[in-house]
Design a protein around this motif. Structure first.
Motif, PDB file in Angstrom:
ATOM      1  N   MET A  78       0.984  -1.142   0.021  1.00 42.27           N
ATOM      2  CA  MET A  78      -0.107   0.127  -0.098  1.00 42.27           C
ATOM      3  C   MET A  78       0.983   1.240  -0.017  1.00 42.27           C
ATOM      4  SD  MET A  78      -2.623   1.367   2.796  1.00 42.27           S
ATOM      5  CE  MET A  78      -1.132   1.735   3.914  1.00 42.27           C
ATOM      6  N   ASP A  79       0.363   2.353  -0.916  1.00 38.50           N
ATOM      7  CA  ASP A  79       1.228   3.458  -0.863  1.00 38.50           C
ATOM      8  C   ASP A  79       0.144   4.604  -0.860  1.00 38.50           C
ATOM      9  OD1 ASP A  79       2.771   5.594  -1.421  1.00 38.50           O
ATOM     10  OD2 ASP A  79       3.182   5.086  -3.730  1.00 38.50           O
ATOM     11  N   ILE A  80       0.330   5.583   0.254  1.00 42.63           N
ATOM     12  CA  ILE A  80      -0.830   6.436   0.281  1.00 42.63           C
ATOM     13  C   ILE A  80       0.161   7.842   0.482  1.00 42.63           C
ATOM     14  CG2 ILE A  80      -2.380   5.053   1.609  1.00 42.63           C
ATOM     15  CD1 ILE A  80      -1.661   6.154   4.297  1.00 42.63           C
ATOM     16  N   ALA A  81       1.279   7.824   0.074  1.00 44.49           N
ATOM     17  CA  ALA A  81       1.972   9.149   0.072  1.00 44.49           C
ATOM     18  C   ALA A  81       1.155  10.218  -1.033  1.00 44.49           C
ATOM     19  CB  ALA A  81       3.324   8.979  -0.368  1.00 44.49           C
ATOM     20  N   HIS A  82       1.093  11.392  -0.766  1.00 48.54           N
ATOM     21  CA  HIS A  82       0.476  12.101  -1.658  1.00 48.54           C
ATOM     22  C   HIS A  82       1.651  12.700  -2.486  1.00 48.54           C
ATOM     23  CE1 HIS A  82      -3.482  13.164   0.346  1.00 48.54           C
ATOM     24  NE2 HIS A  82      -2.972  12.258   1.358  1.00 48.54           N
ATOM     25  N   PRO A  83       1.428  12.311  -3.756  1.00 51.50           N
ATOM     26  CA  PRO A  83       2.506  12.954  -4.550  1.00 51.50           C
ATOM     27  C   PRO A  83       2.443  14.319  -5.074  1.00 51.50           C
ATOM     28  CG  PRO A  83       0.665  11.755  -5.909  1.00 51.50           C
ATOM     29  CD  PRO A  83       0.494  11.587  -4.367  1.00 51.50           C
ATOM     30  N   SER A  84       3.366  14.969  -5.469  1.00 51.30           N
ATOM     31  CA  SER A  84       3.655  16.266  -5.951  1.00 51.30           C
ATOM     32  C   SER A  84       3.603  16.250  -7.410  1.00 51.30           C
ATOM     33  CB  SER A  84       4.591  17.137  -5.514  1.00 51.30           C
ATOM     34  OG  SER A  84       5.987  16.312  -5.715  1.00 51.30           O
ATOM     35  N   ASP A  85       2.994  17.150  -8.017  1.00 51.86           N
ATOM     36  CA  ASP A  85       3.312  17.333  -9.568  1.00 51.86           C
ATOM     37  C   ASP A  85       4.413  17.180 -10.060  1.00 51.86           C
ATOM     38  OD1 ASP A  85       0.355  17.816  -9.466  1.00 51.86           O
ATOM     39  OD2 ASP A  85       0.424  19.914 -10.178  1.00 51.86           O
ATOM     40  N   ALA A  86       4.693  16.038 -10.938  1.00 46.75           N
ATOM     41  CA  ALA A  86       5.950  15.913 -11.717  1.00 46.75           C
ATOM     42  C   ALA A  86       6.055  17.172 -12.957  1.00 46.75           C
ATOM     43  CB  ALA A  86       6.012  14.741 -12.373  1.00 46.75           C
ATOM     44  N   ARG A  87       4.842  17.449 -13.497  1.00 46.43           N
ATOM     45  CA  ARG A  87       4.940  18.365 -14.541  1.00 46.43           C
ATOM     46  C   ARG A  87       4.224  19.627 -14.114  1.00 46.43           C
ATOM     47  NH1 ARG A  87       2.863  18.185 -20.731  1.00 46.43           N
ATOM     48  NH2 ARG A  87       1.885  20.075 -20.711  1.00 46.43           N
ATOM     49  N   THR A  88       4.983  20.770 -14.047  1.00 48.25           N
ATOM     50  CA  THR A  88       4.319  22.040 -13.552  1.00 48.25           C
ATOM     51  C   THR A  88       3.445  22.876 -14.722  1.00 48.25           C
ATOM     52  OG1 THR A  88       6.281  23.448 -14.281  1.00 48.25           O
ATOM     53  CG2 THR A  88       6.382  22.530 -12.188  1.00 48.25           C
ATOM     54  N   GLU A  89       3.747  22.540 -15.885  1.00 43.92           N
ATOM     55  CA  GLU A  89       3.187  23.219 -16.889  1.00 43.92           C
ATOM     56  C   GLU A  89       1.674  22.602 -17.323  1.00 43.92           C
ATOM     57  OE1 GLU A  89       3.522  23.857 -21.885  1.00 43.92           O
ATOM     58  OE2 GLU A  89       5.139  23.025 -20.816  1.00 43.92           O
ATOM     59  N   PRO A  90       0.529  23.265 -17.154  1.00 40.04           N
ATOM     60  CA  PRO A  90      -0.624  22.638 -17.608  1.00 40.04           C
ATOM     61  C   PRO A  90      -0.844  22.303 -18.877  1.00 40.04           C
ATOM     62  CG  PRO A  90      -0.739  25.062 -16.575  1.00 40.04           C
ATOM     63  CD  PRO A  90       0.676  24.856 -16.999  1.00 40.04           C
ATOM     64  N   PHE A  91      -1.830  21.283 -19.128  1.00 44.32           N
ATOM     65  CA  PHE A  91      -2.131  20.657 -20.198  1.00 44.32           C
ATOM     66  C   PHE A  91      -2.868  21.589 -21.062  1.00 44.32           C
ATOM     67  CE2 PHE A  91      -0.780  16.843 -17.909  1.00 44.32           C
ATOM     68  CZ  PHE A  91       0.073  16.347 -18.918  1.00 44.32           C
ATOM     69  N   ALA A  92      -2.931  21.811 -22.403  1.00 45.63           N
ATOM     70  CA  ALA A  92      -3.844  22.482 -22.995  1.00 45.63           C
ATOM     71  C   ALA A  92      -5.115  21.831 -23.219  1.00 45.63           C
ATOM     72  CB  ALA A  92      -3.090  22.556 -24.581  1.00 45.63           C
ATOM     73  N   ALA A  93      -6.413  22.724 -23.531  1.00 42.07           N
ATOM     74  CA  ALA A  93      -7.484  22.172 -23.728  1.00 42.07           C
ATOM     75  C   ALA A  93      -7.326  21.057 -24.886  1.00 42.07           C
ATOM     76  CB  ALA A  93      -8.547  23.037 -24.067  1.00 42.07           C
ATOM     77  N   GLY A  94      -8.173  19.998 -25.095  1.00 43.64           N
ATOM     78  CA  GLY A  94      -8.133  19.035 -26.148  1.00 43.64           C
ATOM     79  C   GLY A  94      -7.012  17.910 -26.147  1.00 43.64           C
ATOM     80  N   GLU A  95      -6.086  18.276 -25.050  1.00 39.32           N
ATOM     81  CA  GLU A  95      -4.681  17.321 -25.088  1.00 39.32           C
ATOM     82  C   GLU A  95      -5.111  15.906 -24.699  1.00 39.32           C
ATOM     83  OE1 GLU A  95       0.035  17.896 -23.950  1.00 39.32           O
ATOM     84  OE2 GLU A  95      -1.372  19.475 -23.515  1.00 39.32           O
ATOM     85  N   ALA A  96      -4.573  15.089 -25.290  1.00 38.67           N
ATOM     86  CA  ALA A  96      -4.692  13.714 -24.797  1.00 38.67           C
ATOM     87  C   ALA A  96      -3.921  13.237 -23.442  1.00 38.67           C
ATOM     88  CB  ALA A  96      -4.609  12.597 -25.884  1.00 38.67           C
ATOM     89  N   VAL A  97      -4.516  12.712 -22.548  1.00 40.35           N
ATOM     90  CA  VAL A  97      -3.824  12.544 -21.406  1.00 40.35           C
ATOM     91  C   VAL A  97      -4.165  11.016 -20.776  1.00 40.35           C
ATOM     92  CG1 VAL A  97      -3.274  14.821 -20.494  1.00 40.35           C
ATOM     93  CG2 VAL A  97      -5.513  13.322 -19.806  1.00 40.35           C
ATOM     94  N   VAL A  98      -3.526  10.616 -19.652  1.00 43.09           N
ATOM     95  CA  VAL A  98      -3.808   9.132 -19.086  1.00 43.09           C
ATOM     96  C   VAL A  98      -4.231   9.420 -17.672  1.00 43.09           C
ATOM     97  CG1 VAL A  98      -1.475   8.515 -19.013  1.00 43.09           C
ATOM     98  CG2 VAL A  98      -3.370   6.770 -19.027  1.00 43.09           C
ATOM     99  N   LEU A  99      -5.209   8.992 -17.143  1.00 46.01           N
ATOM    100  CA  LEU A  99      -5.458   8.911 -15.673  1.00 46.01           C
ATOM    101  C   LEU A  99      -5.041   7.762 -15.443  1.00 46.01           C
ATOM    102  CD1 LEU A  99      -9.000  10.695 -15.639  1.00 46.01           C
ATOM    103  CD2 LEU A  99      -6.884  11.745 -15.067  1.00 46.01           C
ATOM    104  N   ARG A 100      -4.169   7.583 -14.300  1.00 43.61           N
ATOM    105  CA  ARG A 100      -3.727   6.326 -13.709  1.00 43.61           C
ATOM    106  C   ARG A 100      -4.076   6.107 -12.183  1.00 43.61           C
ATOM    107  NH1 ARG A 100       2.318   5.902 -15.802  1.00 43.61           N
ATOM    108  NH2 ARG A 100       2.460   7.436 -14.341  1.00 43.61           N
ATOM    109  N   SER A 101      -4.490   5.015 -11.675  1.00 40.12           N
ATOM    110  CA  SER A 101      -4.544   4.630 -10.256  1.00 40.12           C
ATOM    111  C   SER A 101      -3.260   4.039  -9.918  1.00 40.12           C
ATOM    112  CB  SER A 101      -5.933   3.766  -9.950  1.00 40.12           C
ATOM    113  OG  SER A 101      -5.815   3.598  -8.653  1.00 40.12           O
TER     114      SER A 101
END
Length: 225
Positions: A1-24
């Motif tokens: 089990m890993d419950i550490a709250h991660p920080s953003d690895a990328r600081t630049e926001p994604f643009a509207a319409g950009e393809a991304v992946v949501l991962r658990s």
């Protein structure tokens, strides 16, 4: 089990319409820290306050392969996972996920191409963290469902309480983590009952663009930073 709250690895926001992946992401026994579930989507909003991602029908998905167990026969314990994934796609209706940065849940609604469907879904999870290819979170099993009943009454209830109890019983979620999840459930339920953000805003601004191509997963969707 890993419950550490991660920080953003990328600081630049994604643009509207950009393809991304949501991962658990979680820790799975001998496999260590790994992706448990992934779904492709397209960004509608990404700023300091919100991340809004839509997954249209056909969006690529991956989920852990293995023998199911638990009350619904669909929970895969770490010891039952061989490290492989099932290829799948999002079905039913396009879903829009709204995550207020720092909140231990995201709010989901489905749009059938004409109107929003009647029920709201609050997925309890680790606050999202922006990655090079999307957003990482950690699904917490318990969910909150809200909607208007046939008699016009606004109702709020839990979903998958039995699965949370099963995971707690097997040690997948220790009692300390179960307490965190249940506290998040109470907070989410209060938000839904009060119909505060994002229940009180105009979701027409987040209707997915039907002309956008169905998103695929990036080549290295399962690699962690």
């Amino acid at each position: 089990m890993d419950i550490a709250h991660p920080s953003d690895a990328r600081t630049e926001p994604f643009a509207a319409g950009e393809a991304v992946v949501l991962r658990s992401v979680n820790t799975y026994g001998r496999h260590g820290r790994a992706v448990g579930f992934a779904v492709a989507g397209r960004v509608l909003v990404d700023d300091d306050e919100l991340a809004v991602v839509a997954s249209p029908v056909g969006s690529a998905m991956r989920r852990r392969a293995g023998a199911g167990s638990g009350p619904n026969g669909r929970l895969i314990l770490p010891e039952h996972w061989d490290g492989s994934y099932v290829d799948d796609t999002w079905s039913g209706a396009p879903v829009v996920r709204v995550h207020q940065k720092g909140s231990p849940w995201s709010v989901w609604r489905w749009h059938d191409g004409t109107a929003w469907m009647p029920h709201w879904y609050m997925n309890l999870e680790l606050p999202w963290a922006r990655t090079a290819t999307g957003f990482d979170t950690q699904d917490w099993t318990l969910d909150v469902i809200a909607g208007t009943d046939r008699d016009g009454t606004w109702s709020v209830r839990y979903k998958d309480e039995d699965e949370l109890a099963y995971y707690a019983g097997t040690g997948h979620w220790p009692e300390s983590m179960r307490a965190i999840i249940e506290r998040a459930g109470k907070e989410a339920s209060s938000v839904a009952l009060a119909r505060t953000f994002p229940f009180d805003v105009d979701w027409s601004q987040w209707i997915p663009d039907a002309a956008w191509p169905v998103p695929e997963l990036p080549a290295k969707w399962d690699q962690l930073e």
